[in-house]
Structure formats: C-alpha cells, structure tokens
Motif scaffolding. Structure first.
Motif, PDB file in Angstrom:
ATOM      1  N   GLY A   1       0.743  -1.163  -0.222  1.00 29.83           N
ATOM      2  CA  GLY A   1       0.063   0.009  -0.136  1.00 29.83           C
ATOM      3  C   GLY A   1       0.873   1.300  -0.024  1.00 29.83           C
ATOM      4  O   GLY A   1       0.346   2.502   0.053  1.00 29.83           O
ATOM      5  N   TRP A   2       2.036   1.387  -0.208  1.00 28.43           N
ATOM      6  CA  TRP A   2       2.896   2.230  -0.203  1.00 28.43           C
ATOM      7  C   TRP A   2       3.776   2.492  -1.452  1.00 28.43           C
ATOM      8  O   TRP A   2       4.223   1.417  -2.100  1.00 28.43           O
ATOM      9  CB  TRP A   2       3.928   2.231   0.801  1.00 28.43           C
ATOM     10  CG  TRP A   2       3.825   1.954   2.257  1.00 28.43           C
ATOM     11  CD1 TRP A   2       3.222   1.231   2.917  1.00 28.43           C
ATOM     12  CD2 TRP A   2       3.428   3.461   3.150  1.00 28.43           C
ATOM     13  NE1 TRP A   2       2.725   1.572   4.193  1.00 28.43           N
ATOM     14  CE2 TRP A   2       2.949   2.898   4.335  1.00 28.43           C
ATOM     15  CE3 TRP A   2       3.564   4.634   2.795  1.00 28.43           C
ATOM     16  CZ2 TRP A   2       2.845   3.734   5.518  1.00 28.43           C
ATOM     17  CZ3 TRP A   2       3.331   5.777   3.979  1.00 28.43           C
ATOM     18  CH2 TRP A   2       3.002   5.003   5.094  1.00 28.43           C
ATOM     19  N   LEU A   3       3.972   3.741  -2.053  1.00 23.62           N
ATOM     20  CA  LEU A   3       4.880   3.946  -3.058  1.00 23.62           C
ATOM     21  C   LEU A   3       6.033   4.171  -2.551  1.00 23.62           C
ATOM     22  O   LEU A   3       6.402   5.308  -1.917  1.00 23.62           O
ATOM     23  CB  LEU A   3       4.531   5.048  -3.808  1.00 23.62           C
ATOM     24  CG  LEU A   3       5.293   5.691  -5.067  1.00 23.62           C
ATOM     25  CD1 LEU A   3       5.747   4.296  -6.155  1.00 23.62           C
ATOM     26  CD2 LEU A   3       4.546   6.623  -5.704  1.00 23.62           C
ATOM     27  N   TYR A   4       7.121   3.217  -2.928  1.00 22.20           N
ATOM     28  CA  TYR A   4       8.633   4.066  -2.354  1.00 22.20           C
ATOM     29  C   TYR A   4       9.362   4.554  -3.618  1.00 22.20           C
ATOM     30  O   TYR A   4       9.289   4.108  -4.626  1.00 22.20           O
ATOM     31  CB  TYR A   4       9.414   2.678  -1.948  1.00 22.20           C
ATOM     32  CG  TYR A   4       8.765   1.974  -0.658  1.00 22.20           C
ATOM     33  CD1 TYR A   4       9.530   2.314   0.443  1.00 22.20           C
ATOM     34  CD2 TYR A   4       7.908   1.246  -0.796  1.00 22.20           C
ATOM     35  CE1 TYR A   4       9.104   1.862   1.759  1.00 22.20           C
ATOM     36  CE2 TYR A   4       7.335   0.747   0.451  1.00 22.20           C
ATOM     37  CZ  TYR A   4       7.701   0.876   1.701  1.00 22.20           C
ATOM     38  OH  TYR A   4       7.173   0.475   2.707  1.00 22.20           O
ATOM     39  N   VAL A   5      10.082   5.342  -2.989  1.00 23.66           N
ATOM     40  CA  VAL A   5      10.776   6.270  -4.275  1.00 23.66           C
ATOM     41  C   VAL A   5      12.280   6.369  -3.721  1.00 23.66           C
ATOM     42  O   VAL A   5      12.812   6.925  -2.625  1.00 23.66           O
ATOM     43  CB  VAL A   5      10.421   7.753  -4.399  1.00 23.66           C
ATOM     44  CG1 VAL A   5      11.157   8.520  -5.452  1.00 23.66           C
ATOM     45  CG2 VAL A   5       8.629   7.640  -4.655  1.00 23.66           C
ATOM     46  N   GLY A   6      13.150   6.174  -4.620  1.00 27.68           N
ATOM     47  CA  GLY A   6      14.550   6.154  -4.519  1.00 27.68           C
ATOM     48  C   GLY A   6      15.132   7.522  -4.737  1.00 27.68           C
ATOM     49  O   GLY A   6      15.257   7.949  -6.025  1.00 27.68           O
ATOM     50  N   GLU A   7      15.310   8.692  -3.774  1.00 27.10           N
ATOM     51  CA  GLU A   7      15.841   9.820  -3.999  1.00 27.10           C
ATOM     52  C   GLU A   7      17.406   9.603  -4.174  1.00 27.10           C
ATOM     53  O   GLU A   7      17.975   8.478  -3.761  1.00 27.10           O
ATOM     54  CB  GLU A   7      15.415  10.898  -3.257  1.00 27.10           C
ATOM     55  CG  GLU A   7      14.078  11.211  -2.961  1.00 27.10           C
ATOM     56  CD  GLU A   7      13.839  12.235  -2.090  1.00 27.10           C
ATOM     57  OE1 GLU A   7      13.083  13.190  -2.432  1.00 27.10           O
ATOM     58  OE2 GLU A   7      13.825  12.089  -0.892  1.00 27.10           O
TER      59      GLU A   7
END
Length: 194
Positions: free
Chosen positions: A126-132
């Motif tokens: 249920g989460w969107l993970y983003v690599g900054e």
C-alpha cells in the motif's frame, strides 16, 4: 492485448535509457539516444524517430505519452496506470491507462512533487517507495483513486553526489527493501564504507 502493447512500449522506452550494448538490429545510435535522454537537444520529431529506430518484425513503435522531458524510471500500478520518475523536475507523474483504446494515455497528473532527484520506484504493502539521490522515501498510494499521501523518509542519509546519483529501489521476495547505489566516481577508492 492493449495492456501488453502498453507494457511493450514502456519496456522499449525504458530499455533505450538503460541498456548500453545491443545487437545492431536493435541499436539506437548515439545521437538519437542523447535526444531521447534529453541531453542538450530537443525531442526528435515523429519522422526522425520512425526513420532511425528499428523494432523486430511484428512489433511497432508509437507515442503513448509525451511532454515528460528527462523521464527516467517506469512502474505500472495494479490499476494499469504508469508511474514515471522525472528527476530533474523532482516529480513522480502518473500516466493514466489507455481506457478508451486509442493507443495513448488518457491523462496525467503529478503524483509527488518536491523530491530530490527521484529515480527508482516500487509499490509494496500500500506504499509507493521512491529512491531519491540521498534517501528512500515513501507515500501511501491508492491505485484506484490515483492519489498519494504525504511523503515520509524511511532510509535517510544515503551517500549522494558524484556522477552515479540514481537509486533503484525494489522489494525482494524476502520482503526486504533493496537499494542500488553506484560509486561516486568511475576510477577511485571510495571513502564511504557503505
């Protein structure tokens, strides 16, 4: 069948930005590759793309969405929409699936903004993970409503800087989050023990 066409288009577009070595029959010459990646040139017109790009027999290439200069990473949602990271803009854009069958995205919306050179994307629990470039962040994501909640940092202080700034993120079958981090240079001894 429509979804496979969209997936193939996304894979072809993503492949041009990530692969270096290809057999000649699938090659993209360097000047066009630079145009596609948005490095110091305008986006090529459709005639140039048709003239210079080749695909295997039985496949075709067409524009599904446009106006996303510097787009880097693609991830489909369970609803069939496409998430696109646009690092230079600090944004994740949601491209709506082709619901009307015209071969193009039905719309777009900024999903997350104000990020630090976002690149890799993954969906998990249920989460969107983003690599900054210097962290991994996440936001609650509702694929049916096409909305994301506030951004929170889950992995702070990643090594940042240097020429290898992209951070791919992916959950493995073991349920752990994996983050790829390149060295900060091409030929040096790393000072950071991580």
């Amino acid at each position: 069948m429509k979804r496979w066409g969209v997936i193939l288009t996304a894979v072809v577009v993503a492949g041009f930005g990530t692969c270096q070595a290809r057999p000649e029959r699938y090659a993209v010459n360097a000047p066009l590759r630079q145009l596609l990646l948005g490095r110091g040139a305008d986006t090529p017109d459709e005639a140039t793309v048709e003239r210079r790009m080749r695909v295997p027999d039985g496949f075709s290439l067409s524009v599904w969405a446009e106006g996303l200069p510097g787009a880097r990473f693609l991830r489909f949602t369970e609803a069939g929409d496409l998430l696109v990271s646009v690092p230079r803009a600090g944004r994740i854009t949601l491209l709506e699936r082709d619901g009307d069958g015209d071969g193009r995205s039905d719309g777009r919306r900024p999903l997350l903004e104000g990020l630090d050179r976002p690149h890799g994307l993954d969906l998990h629990g249920g989460w969107l993970y983003v690599g900054e470039t210097g962290a991994v962040v996440r936001a609650r994501f509702d694929p049916a409503a096409r909305t994301a909640g506030p951004v929170e940092t889950v992995v702070p202080d990643l090594p940042s800087g240097g020429a290898h700034w992209t951070r791919n993120v992916r959950f493995g079958p073991d349920g752990l989050l994996y983050v790829s981090i390149g060295s900060d240079c091409n030929a040096c001894i790393e000072d950071d023990p991580r």
